[in-house]
Design a protein around this motif. Structure first.
Motif, PDB file in Angstrom:
ATOM      1  N   ASP A  68      -4.059   5.334   4.424  1.00 20.83           N
ATOM      2  CA  ASP A  68      -2.899   5.832   3.698  1.00 20.83           C
ATOM      3  C   ASP A  68      -2.198   6.940   4.483  1.00 20.83           C
ATOM      4  OD1 ASP A  68      -3.408   4.036   1.706  1.00 20.83           O
ATOM      5  OD2 ASP A  68      -4.230   5.470   0.284  1.00 20.83           O
TER       6      ASP A  68
ATOM      7  N   SER B 113       0.785  -1.236   0.000  1.00 26.05           N
ATOM      8  CA  SER B 113       0.000   0.000   0.000  1.00 26.05           C
ATOM      9  C   SER B 113       0.820   1.291   0.000  1.00 26.05           C
ATOM     10  CB  SER B 113      -0.989   0.011   1.172  1.00 26.05           C
ATOM     11  OG  SER B 113      -2.102  -0.819   0.882  1.00 26.05           O
TER      12      SER B 113
ATOM     13  N   ALA C  68      -2.696  -3.249  -2.049  1.00 29.31           N
ATOM     14  CA  ALA C  68      -3.612  -2.408  -2.818  1.00 29.31           C
ATOM     15  C   ALA C  68      -3.545  -2.790  -4.288  1.00 29.31           C
ATOM     16  CB  ALA C  68      -3.239  -0.938  -2.645  1.00 29.31           C
TER      17      ALA C  68
ATOM     18  N   PRO D  15     -10.481   1.685  -0.185  1.00 29.74           N
ATOM     19  CA  PRO D  15      -9.199   2.292   0.191  1.00 29.74           C
ATOM     20  C   PRO D  15      -9.378   3.537   1.065  1.00 29.74           C
ATOM     21  CG  PRO D  15      -9.762   2.957  -2.041  1.00 29.74           C
ATOM     22  CD  PRO D  15     -10.877   2.037  -1.568  1.00 29.74           C
TER      23      PRO D  15
ATOM     24  N   ARG E  88      -8.202  -1.389  -1.976  1.00 30.84           N
ATOM     25  CA  ARG E  88      -7.395  -2.194  -1.074  1.00 30.84           C
ATOM     26  C   ARG E  88      -7.694  -3.642  -1.458  1.00 30.84           C
ATOM     27  NH1 ARG E  88      -4.238   1.220   0.963  1.00 30.84           N
ATOM     28  NH2 ARG E  88      -5.856   2.382   2.063  1.00 30.84           N
TER      29      ARG E  88
ATOM     30  N   ASN F  57      -4.851   8.529  -3.766  1.00 32.73           N
ATOM     31  CA  ASN F  57      -5.975   7.658  -3.393  1.00 32.73           C
ATOM     32  C   ASN F  57      -7.222   8.017  -4.203  1.00 32.73           C
ATOM     33  OD1 ASN F  57      -8.470   6.893  -1.883  1.00 32.73           O
ATOM     34  ND2 ASN F  57      -6.985   6.028  -0.434  1.00 32.73           N
TER      35      ASN F  57
ATOM     36  N   ILE G 271      -4.097   4.613  -6.277  1.00 36.48           N
ATOM     37  CA  ILE G 271      -4.609   3.439  -5.574  1.00 36.48           C
ATOM     38  C   ILE G 271      -6.099   3.361  -5.860  1.00 36.48           C
ATOM     39  CG2 ILE G 271      -5.178   2.516  -3.291  1.00 36.48           C
ATOM     40  CD1 ILE G 271      -2.457   3.487  -2.328  1.00 36.48           C
TER      41      ILE G 271
END
Length: 438
Positions: A357, A114, A264, A352, A139, A384, A136
């Motif tokens: 994060d 991640s 991720a 996510p 997850r 993200n 990202i």
């Protein structure tokens, strides 16, 4: 509900063996999907701009969503029949191939640690500091990594409390030995877990031990020949270590932080910008695979799939036990049916959270991988893309109750009593006694 895609028959006379296997797998998948999508129908999704993308993975159980999506025809179902899921030799190789990108013979996305998309995005781990814009999208899992120790330390009784290793480490160093703690990539999740565990026990990971990088599939072999004293890695390698009688697991990472984020689905930002429809299709396939992976009824089949030569090339038993929450620690402790198994979908495992994060970036500031003045919020907002996850979830008709209302999961509590408020990461950093600047 849309029907599962199937392989064409080899003849017009009837079903072949592959058809029957697909139908059986499809039935199990339909059951899992119906429970997750009570509306019973998916919203129409636009056709993707491309038919495939090259994704990387490391031989770790948390790569299962990508592998299952490939094996079960889910990429094809969403209009991406040409997706490649390519094994990477190490996280360093994953990094290098993401820098190259698919057009230059590398990859455009990956099953990834991640924090690594952030380290790529900022150029902290690339040659000449080259910044590679990353995103990202989801997850892939929570929980179920492990911290394992060489058999020679069994008498210390070390479990969650790493301080039990201090005397043994000091003795080895006094005799001229070096204490080596292995992880899989600097600044990655395994690096952060083992550092947190050691520091909580009063062992400074920068001063009291030497941290070394070892690719996940090579951990067991390296401990067997005495190349490290302790390591942190994902499954199935902790389980394999125990099954081979080489060492024992001191703790699983879910014992450090219950429900912690782990891997991720990371993508190059330029691929997403060029292929927004394909991005949604990719996400939908992976999310559907996560739902399948989360069902206990599918764990044995998943273990058999992952164990195959083309994926992990390990005995399925090395995968299965901890997938089901059955943990043989290897030091006399055996726990059956725990809730420390890997989650792929339940409890918003796929979403996510930006707050998670934020913690990863704070820890990388703690250990000097990122500058103290890093603008965490701006960086998280840039990388993200939880908005794309939400869009894909709505197109999949995921129940509103399964879509988090906030991008933050709130204050998190760790095994040593420390708390992390994502709204004030600086307060968390100030509360830590062992860090790079100390």
């Amino acid at each position: 509900m849309t029907k599962l895609s199937s392989t064409p028959r080899s003849s017009a006379s009837g079903l072949n063996r592959r058809d029957l296997l697909k139908i059986s797998a499809g039935a199990a998948l339909v059951t899992a999907i119906r429970s997750a999508f009570p509306s019973g129908a998916f919203a129409a999704a636009p056709a993707p701009e491309v038919t495939g993308v090259k994704l990387g993975y490391i031989a770790l159980t948390d790569a299962a969503p990508l592998i299952v999506a490939k094996e079960k025809g889910l990429f094809e179902k969403y209009g991406l029949p040409d997706v490649e899921v390519a094994k990477q030799a190490s996280w360093g190789a994953t990094r290098d191939n993401l820098v190259l990108g698919g057009a230059a013979g590398g990859i455009d996305g990956a099953h990834i640690l991640s924090p690594l998309p952030y380290l790529l995005h900022t150029g902290k781990v690339t040659q000449n500091g080259q910044k590679v814009p990353m995103a990202i999208l989801a997850r892939l899992n929570t929980d179920s990594q492990g911290i394992s120790v060489a058999k020679s330390y069994a008498d210390t009784g070390v479990t969650l409390d790493a301080s039990k290793l201090k005397a043994a480490f000091e003795k080895k160093k006094a005799e001229g030995g070096e204490i080596k703690a292995a992880m899989t990539f600097p600044g990655g999740t395994h690096d952060l877990w083992i550092r947190y565990w050691l520091a909580a026990g009063g062992i400074d990971p920068d001063k009291d031990v030497s941290t070394i990088v070892v690719p996940p599939p090579q951990m067991v072999a390296n401990m067997k020949v005495g190349n490290m004293d302790v390591f942190c890695v994902g499954e199935p390698w902790n389980e394999q270590l125990v099954n081979q009688g080489i060492g024992f697991t001191a703790c699983t990472t879910g014992e450090l932080w219950k429900g912690h984020p782990e891997k991720a689905l990371g993508m190059r930002a330029d691929w997403i910008e060029k292929n927004p429809k394909a991005t949604q299709a990719l996400l939908m396939a992976v999310m559907e695979a996560q739902i399948w992976c989360d069902s206990m009824a599918n764990k044995e089949e998943m273990s058999a799939i992952l164990g195959r030569r083309q994926w992990f090339n390990v005995p399925p038993k090395d995968v299965l036990g901890r997938l089901k929450g059955d943990i043989t620690y290897g030091n006399g402790r055996v726990v059956k049916g725990t809730d420390l198994y890997m989650k792929f979908w339940q409890n918003a495992a796929s979403y996510p959270f930006k707050s998670h994060d934020t913690w990863f970036l704070a820890e990388n500031i703690r250990w000097g991988k990122l500058a103290p003045d890093t603008d965490i919020k701006t960086l998280v907002d840039a990388v993200n893309r939880e908005d794309l996850w939400r869009s894909a979830a709505k197109t999949l008709s995921v129940a509103d109750a399964d879509i988090p209302a906030s991008t933050s999961r709130g204050v998190e509590t760790f095994f040593d009593g420390k708390t992390f408020d994502p709204a004030d990461p600086s307060a968390y950093l100030k509360s830590l006694s062992i860090k790079a600047a100390s």
